[in-house]
Design a protein around this motif. Structure first.
Motif, PDB file in Angstrom:
ATOM      1  N   VAL A   6       0.862  -1.180   0.000  1.00 25.06           N
ATOM      2  CA  VAL A   6       0.000   0.000   0.000  1.00 25.06           C
ATOM      3  C   VAL A   6       0.895   1.225   0.000  1.00 25.06           C
ATOM      4  N   GLY A   7       0.876   1.930  -1.110  1.00 24.92           N
ATOM      5  CA  GLY A   7       1.789   3.042  -1.331  1.00 24.92           C
ATOM      6  C   GLY A   7       2.656   2.708  -2.525  1.00 24.92           C
ATOM      7  N   ILE A  11       9.341   4.638  -2.408  1.00 24.59           N
ATOM      8  CA  ILE A  11       9.753   3.348  -1.840  1.00 24.59           C
ATOM      9  C   ILE A  11       8.861   2.218  -2.349  1.00 24.59           C
ATOM     10  N   ALA A  29      -1.062  -0.806  -4.470  1.00 25.40           N
ATOM     11  CA  ALA A  29      -2.143   0.184  -4.519  1.00 25.40           C
ATOM     12  C   ALA A  29      -1.651   1.528  -4.021  1.00 25.40           C
ATOM     13  N   ASN A  30      -2.350   2.576  -4.439  1.00 26.47           N
ATOM     14  CA  ASN A  30      -2.138   3.900  -3.845  1.00 26.47           C
ATOM     15  C   ASN A  30      -3.497   4.411  -3.378  1.00 26.47           C
ATOM     16  N   ALA A  51      -6.711  -0.027  -2.929  1.00 24.53           N
ATOM     17  CA  ALA A  51      -6.046  -0.262  -1.632  1.00 24.53           C
ATOM     18  C   ALA A  51      -6.745  -1.359  -0.825  1.00 24.53           C
ATOM     19  N   MET A  65       3.443   4.469   3.114  1.00 24.19           N
ATOM     20  CA  MET A  65       2.726   5.741   2.919  1.00 24.19           C
ATOM     21  C   MET A  65       3.211   6.760   3.951  1.00 24.19           C
ATOM     22  N   PRO A  66       2.863   8.031   3.766  1.00 23.36           N
ATOM     23  CA  PRO A  66       3.252   9.023   4.768  1.00 23.36           C
ATOM     24  C   PRO A  66       2.746   8.625   6.162  1.00 23.36           C
ATOM     25  N   ARG A  69      -0.715   9.300   7.521  1.00 21.66           N
ATOM     26  CA  ARG A  69      -1.870   8.666   6.871  1.00 21.66           C
ATOM     27  C   ARG A  69      -2.227   7.331   7.525  1.00 21.66           C
ATOM     28  N   ASN A  91       8.370   6.896   8.245  1.00 27.76           N
ATOM     29  CA  ASN A  91       9.131   7.760   9.146  1.00 27.76           C
ATOM     30  C   ASN A  91       8.331   9.022   9.412  1.00 27.76           C
ATOM     31  N   ARG A  96       6.031  17.348   7.115  1.00 27.99           N
ATOM     32  CA  ARG A  96       5.099  16.666   6.229  1.00 27.99           C
ATOM     33  C   ARG A  96       3.898  16.096   6.986  1.00 27.99           C
ATOM     34  N   ASN A 126      12.729   1.504   6.210  1.00 29.71           N
ATOM     35  CA  ASN A 126      12.543   2.925   6.525  1.00 29.71           C
ATOM     36  C   ASN A 126      13.877   3.670   6.495  1.00 29.71           C
ATOM     37  N   ILE A 128      16.556   3.424   4.447  1.00 34.08           N
ATOM     38  CA  ILE A 128      17.334   3.479   3.195  1.00 34.08           C
ATOM     39  C   ILE A 128      16.706   4.580   2.338  1.00 34.08           C
ATOM     40  N   GLY A 129      17.521   5.466   1.827  1.00 32.09           N
ATOM     41  CA  GLY A 129      16.995   6.508   0.951  1.00 32.09           C
ATOM     42  C   GLY A 129      16.427   5.891  -0.318  1.00 32.09           C
TER      43      GLY A 129
HETATM   44  N1  LIG Z   1      11.528   8.718   0.166  1.00 34.88           N
HETATM   45  C1  LIG Z   1      12.449   8.093   0.881  1.00 34.88           C
HETATM   46  O1  LIG Z   1      13.670   8.222   0.608  1.00 34.88           O
HETATM   47  C2  LIG Z   1      12.029   7.181   2.004  1.00 34.88           C
HETATM   48  C3  LIG Z   1      12.962   6.281   2.500  1.00 34.88           C
HETATM   49  C4  LIG Z   1      12.585   5.369   3.495  1.00 34.88           C
HETATM   50  C5  LIG Z   1      11.302   5.430   4.022  1.00 34.88           C
HETATM   51  N2  LIG Z   1      10.429   6.363   3.566  1.00 34.88           N
HETATM   52  C6  LIG Z   1       9.112   6.406   4.216  1.00 34.88           C
HETATM   53  O2  LIG Z   1       8.272   5.490   3.523  1.00 34.88           O
HETATM   54  C7  LIG Z   1       6.957   6.058   3.393  1.00 34.88           C
HETATM   55  C8  LIG Z   1       6.675   6.247   1.922  1.00 34.88           C
HETATM   56  O3  LIG Z   1       7.625   7.150   1.414  1.00 34.88           O
HETATM   57  P1  LIG Z   1       7.657   7.574  -0.115  1.00 34.88           P
HETATM   58  O4  LIG Z   1       8.782   8.510  -0.275  1.00 34.88           O
HETATM   59  O5  LIG Z   1       7.574   6.346  -0.958  1.00 34.88           O
HETATM   60  O6  LIG Z   1       6.280   8.382  -0.184  1.00 34.88           O
HETATM   61  P2  LIG Z   1       5.550   8.981  -1.486  1.00 34.88           P
HETATM   62  O7  LIG Z   1       6.468   8.955  -2.644  1.00 34.88           O
HETATM   63  O8  LIG Z   1       4.940  10.259  -1.045  1.00 34.88           O
HETATM   64  O9  LIG Z   1       4.383   7.922  -1.753  1.00 34.88           O
HETATM   65  C9  LIG Z   1       3.381   7.702  -0.806  1.00 34.88           C
HETATM   66  C10 LIG Z   1       2.412   6.713  -1.379  1.00 34.88           C
HETATM   67  O10 LIG Z   1       1.443   6.417  -0.366  1.00 34.88           O
HETATM   68  C11 LIG Z   1       0.163   6.411  -1.001  1.00 34.88           C
HETATM   69  N3  LIG Z   1      -0.877   6.638  -0.007  1.00 34.88           N
HETATM   70  C12 LIG Z   1      -1.015   7.672   0.849  1.00 34.88           C
HETATM   71  N4  LIG Z   1      -2.119   7.516   1.597  1.00 34.88           N
HETATM   72  C13 LIG Z   1      -2.694   6.366   1.190  1.00 34.88           C
HETATM   73  C14 LIG Z   1      -3.867   5.684   1.560  1.00 34.88           C
HETATM   74  N5  LIG Z   1      -4.673   6.142   2.516  1.00 34.88           N
HETATM   75  N6  LIG Z   1      -4.168   4.532   0.923  1.00 34.88           N
HETATM   76  C15 LIG Z   1      -3.362   4.052  -0.060  1.00 34.88           C
HETATM   77  N7  LIG Z   1      -2.221   4.666  -0.455  1.00 34.88           N
HETATM   78  C16 LIG Z   1      -1.902   5.814   0.162  1.00 34.88           C
HETATM   79  C17 LIG Z   1       0.258   7.521  -2.022  1.00 34.88           C
HETATM   80  O11 LIG Z   1      -0.776   7.382  -2.952  1.00 34.88           O
HETATM   81  P3  LIG Z   1      -1.362   8.660  -3.714  1.00 34.88           P
HETATM   82  O12 LIG Z   1      -0.204   9.315  -4.405  1.00 34.88           O
HETATM   83  O13 LIG Z   1      -2.364   8.078  -4.655  1.00 34.88           O
HETATM   84  O14 LIG Z   1      -1.966   9.524  -2.649  1.00 34.88           O
HETATM   85  C18 LIG Z   1       1.645   7.220  -2.605  1.00 34.88           C
HETATM   86  O15 LIG Z   1       1.578   6.220  -3.570  1.00 34.88           O
HETATM   87  C19 LIG Z   1       6.966   7.381   4.155  1.00 34.88           C
HETATM   88  O16 LIG Z   1       6.499   7.203   5.460  1.00 34.88           O
HETATM   89  C20 LIG Z   1       8.441   7.760   4.161  1.00 34.88           C
HETATM   90  O17 LIG Z   1       8.785   8.561   5.276  1.00 34.88           O
HETATM   91  C21 LIG Z   1      10.757   7.218   2.538  1.00 34.88           C
END
Ligand SMILES: NC(=O)c1ccc[n+]([C@@H]2O[C@H](COP(=O)([O-])OP(=O)(O)OC[C@H]3O[C@@H](n4cnc5c(N)ncnc54)[C@H](OP(=O)(O)O)[C@@H]3O)[C@@H](O)[C@H]2O)c1
Length: 248
Positions: A6-7, A11, A29-30, A51, A65-66, A69, A91, A96, A126, A128-129
């Protein structure tokens, strides 16, 4: 295994690509619907779904996901089989996720997520960038292979998380129970610093809880200044240089 992700963001799309390529039956799913899932997420065989369908009839659910959420997703997650292992990549970033008082008061992020969604979690991927995760995976045994910490209270679930991390191209390191998982939160020495498993053990041990939020916010400010937007992930070379300088 049957895995629901989910997401489908930074990542989630790499999780989908790598776990499908490893032979798993993956659904992703998103929040907006399957037609909006990026093509790279389904390029290796994953299926784009809604989802609520991503969590049904699976053995593993990965939430990517964030952080803020999570509480609203608890109702949908109730559709997951009771014995499905739930893994969370999230994280907390106050810019945000809005300010969450319990986390600001020191509650461990994974413990808060567990309370919000009403299920125990495995905390993995969580620390790894996203650029390193997409580009730096390597076969097991490759010298210098990057490690990812995995925390969970249940030893079998933690072992499963470590196995899946391995299949995405990284060494899974046993980071202990969720109560200790602050050691892999933003600001910690092992967070997004691309360490080997040997270095990761030392980094987990070296973490100092009270220093993490300030270090997290410093790195977020530097990265936002560079890329112009706190929600954009930096390229791995710049991101790792910054996190190593500030967190280690
Ligand atoms: N970016 C990084 O480098 C990194 C590294 C490690 C961990 N993380 C953590 O991993 C998580 C995801 O990060 P990301 O960077 O991949 O985030 P992102 O690019 O913003 O993607 C978030 C995803 O979550 C989906 N989402 C949000 N609310 C949802 C819901 N209620 N039901 C289903 N899908 C939902 C979004 O869908 P929509 O777009 O359709 O809303 C999107 O596909 C975060 O908590 C982040 O802190 C990030």
């Amino acid at each position: 295994m049957k895995i629901g992700i989910v997401g489908a963001g930074n990542i989630g799309k790499t999780l989908s690509r790598t776990l499908s390529a490893a032979g798993h039956e993956v659904k992703i799913a998103n929040s907006r619907g399957p037609e909006t899932i990026p093509s790279e997420a389904v390029a290796t065989g994953a299926r784009a779904v809604h989802a609520v369908d991503a969590v049904r009839d699976v053995e593993v659910v990965i939430l990517s996901m964030p952080f803020h959420r999570m509480p609203a997703f608890a109702a949908a997650l109730a559709e997951a089989p009771a014995d499905a292992v739930v893994i969370d990549t999230s994280n907390y970033y106050p810019l945000r996720d809005q300010r969450i008082d319990a986390i600001e008061a020191g509650e461990v992020e994974s413990v808060w997520v567990t309370e919000q969604i009403g299920r125990p979690i495995v905390k993995a991927w969580n620390a790894i960038g996203s650029a390193s995760f997409a580009d730096k995976g390597a076969p097991k045994g490759t010298p210098g292979r990057i490690a990812i910490p995995v925390a969970a209270d249940d030893a079998d679930a933690r072992a499963l998380g470590m196995m899946l991390v391995d299949q995405t191209g990284f060494d899974g390191v046993d980071a202990g129970p969720l109560s200790q998982s602050w050691r892999q939160q933003p600001g910690a020495p092992c967070y997004c610093t691309d360490l080997t498993s040997e270095e990761m053990h030392d980094a987990l041990a070296a973490a100092e809880k009270e220093r993490l939020p300030k270090r997290r916010d410093l790195s977020a400010a530097v990265i936002a200044e560079r890329v112009g937007d706190a929600s954009t992930s930096p390229d791995s070379e710049f991101g790792v240089r910054i996190t190593r300088a500030i967190f280690m």
